[in-house]
Motif scaffolding. Structure first.
Motif, PDB file in Angstrom:
ATOM      1  N   TYR A  29       0.778  -1.141  -0.138  1.00 48.84           N
ATOM      2  CA  TYR A  29       0.075   0.019   0.009  1.00 48.84           C
ATOM      3  C   TYR A  29       0.815   1.435   0.163  1.00 48.84           C
ATOM      4  CZ  TYR A  29      -3.611  -3.286   1.177  1.00 48.84           C
ATOM      5  OH  TYR A  29      -4.544  -4.341   0.988  1.00 48.84           O
ATOM      6  N   TYR A  30       0.327   2.297  -0.546  1.00 49.65           N
ATOM      7  CA  TYR A  30       0.759   3.614  -0.469  1.00 49.65           C
ATOM      8  C   TYR A  30       1.263   4.060   1.048  1.00 49.65           C
ATOM      9  CZ  TYR A  30       1.768   8.535  -1.138  1.00 49.65           C
ATOM     10  OH  TYR A  30       2.267   9.638  -0.885  1.00 49.65           O
ATOM     11  N   HIS A  31       2.296   4.459   1.402  1.00 48.26           N
ATOM     12  CA  HIS A  31       2.658   4.872   2.526  1.00 48.26           C
ATOM     13  C   HIS A  31       3.522   6.083   2.429  1.00 48.26           C
ATOM     14  CE1 HIS A  31       4.947   4.299   6.372  1.00 48.26           C
ATOM     15  NE2 HIS A  31       3.840   4.206   6.915  1.00 48.26           N
ATOM     16  N   PRO A  32       2.670   7.349   2.963  1.00 46.52           N
ATOM     17  CA  PRO A  32       3.137   8.578   2.411  1.00 46.52           C
ATOM     18  C   PRO A  32       4.437   8.851   3.339  1.00 46.52           C
ATOM     19  CG  PRO A  32       0.859   8.758   2.677  1.00 46.52           C
ATOM     20  CD  PRO A  32       1.250   7.322   2.917  1.00 46.52           C
ATOM     21  N   ALA A  33       4.557   8.545   4.510  1.00 45.43           N
ATOM     22  CA  ALA A  33       5.627   8.740   5.552  1.00 45.43           C
ATOM     23  C   ALA A  33       6.978   8.184   5.163  1.00 45.43           C
ATOM     24  CB  ALA A  33       5.298   8.207   6.995  1.00 45.43           C
ATOM     25  N   SER A  34       6.814   7.154   4.348  1.00 51.72           N
ATOM     26  CA  SER A  34       8.208   6.479   3.583  1.00 51.72           C
ATOM     27  C   SER A  34       8.314   6.708   2.287  1.00 51.72           C
ATOM     28  CB  SER A  34       8.150   5.019   3.930  1.00 51.72           C
ATOM     29  OG  SER A  34       7.267   4.308   2.883  1.00 51.72           O
ATOM     30  N   GLU A  35       7.606   7.587   1.656  1.00 49.45           N
ATOM     31  CA  GLU A  35       7.997   7.869   0.123  1.00 49.45           C
ATOM     32  C   GLU A  35       9.076   8.688   0.098  1.00 49.45           C
ATOM     33  OE1 GLU A  35       5.311   9.574  -3.351  1.00 49.45           O
ATOM     34  OE2 GLU A  35       5.034  10.540  -1.512  1.00 49.45           O
ATOM     35  N   ARG A  36       9.830   8.193  -0.830  1.00 50.94           N
ATOM     36  CA  ARG A  36      11.105   8.966  -1.228  1.00 50.94           C
ATOM     37  C   ARG A  36      11.351   9.310  -2.778  1.00 50.94           C
ATOM     38  NH1 ARG A  36      10.513   8.922   3.486  1.00 50.94           N
ATOM     39  NH2 ARG A  36      12.270   8.330   5.240  1.00 50.94           N
ATOM     40  N   ALA A  37      12.239   9.966  -3.152  1.00 51.85           N
ATOM     41  CA  ALA A  37      12.224  10.305  -4.625  1.00 51.85           C
ATOM     42  C   ALA A  37      13.802  10.628  -4.851  1.00 51.85           C
ATOM     43  CB  ALA A  37      11.714  11.562  -4.952  1.00 51.85           C
ATOM     44  N   VAL A  38      14.298  10.389  -5.942  1.00 48.64           N
ATOM     45  CA  VAL A  38      15.872  10.863  -6.388  1.00 48.64           C
ATOM     46  C   VAL A  38      15.524  11.792  -7.549  1.00 48.64           C
ATOM     47  CG1 VAL A  38      17.900   9.926  -7.381  1.00 48.64           C
ATOM     48  CG2 VAL A  38      16.921   8.806  -5.421  1.00 48.64           C
ATOM     49  N   ARG A  39      16.277  12.759  -7.522  1.00 43.14           N
ATOM     50  CA  ARG A  39      16.322  13.614  -8.570  1.00 43.14           C
ATOM     51  C   ARG A  39      16.428  13.013 -10.061  1.00 43.14           C
ATOM     52  NH1 ARG A  39      15.262  19.108  -9.467  1.00 43.14           N
ATOM     53  NH2 ARG A  39      16.517  19.662 -11.266  1.00 43.14           N
ATOM     54  N   PHE A  40      15.340  13.356 -10.808  1.00 44.35           N
ATOM     55  CA  PHE A  40      15.245  12.742 -12.234  1.00 44.35           C
ATOM     56  C   PHE A  40      16.382  12.977 -13.100  1.00 44.35           C
ATOM     57  CE2 PHE A  40      13.994  17.091 -13.276  1.00 44.35           C
ATOM     58  CZ  PHE A  40      14.409  17.125 -14.489  1.00 44.35           C
TER      59      PHE A  40
END
Length: 181
Positions: free
Chosen positions: A136-147
């Motif tokens: 499930y989507y878990h907003p607290a652990s959402e991360r991203a790396v710069r495209f």
């Protein structure tokens, strides 16, 4: 279905059998038993997501540290360039990426396992992007790396002006990002 490993062997391109004639086509877009037999992946999908984006929209590179999501992605309208990046620090392919064009014409799907960042750019005027997720989507652990991180160096197709979310513009470079062990 035909399954092809990419340069990142855990990331797979899946081509379902498509039966077409002058009336249109039929394909089985997902069958758990066939998916497991063809890929060797034993996963339970718990969430389906659908996004619609216009040309030049770039989404990514996203992942969740907790409750990581494996994603089976496809396009039902339009064309995208879909990217997976190995974000497992212990992997010999850490920071490497693979990109595949997915479209409503080629019917390809891509399996992006847990531990990988994911993103895409829309090549057509509009695209509908669907994916099944293993958690499930878990907003607290959402991360991203710069495209556009030069260390990863994804070779995004040139579509003219890009459209990104504020969150994606503010994503850290790989060297500063929290990633998988």
């Amino acid at each position: 279905m035909k399954v092809t490993a990419t340069e990142l062997p855990e990331v797979l391109v899946i081509e379902p059998k498509v039966f077409g004639d002058e009336r249109g086509f039929f394909m089985e877009s997902f069958n758990l038993k066939a998916f497991e037999e063809a890929t060797g992946c034993r996963r339970t999908f718990v969430q389906d997501n659908h996004s619609r984006s216009r040309r030049g929209v770039l989404r990514g590179l996203h992942y969740q540290l907790e409750q990581p999501q494996g994603k089976l992605v496809r396009v039902t309208k339009g064309r995208v360039f879909d990217v997976a990046v190995d974000l497992r620090r212990s992997s010999p392919r850490f920071g490497q990426w693979v990109g595949v064009e997915l479209s409503d014409e080629n019917h390809r799907q891509m399996w992006v396992p847990e531990g990988f960042g994911h993103g895409f750019i829309v090549l057509s005027e509009q695209a509908d992007f669907l994916y099944k997720a293993t958690d499930y989507y878990h907003p607290a652990s959402e991360r991203a790396v710069r495209f556009d991180d030069p260390e990863i160096n994804v070779q995004w197709p040139d579509v003219g002006e890009l459209s990104l979310s504020d969150k994606d513009c503010a994503a850290p470079l790989l060297a500063q990002a929290e990633v998988f062990k």
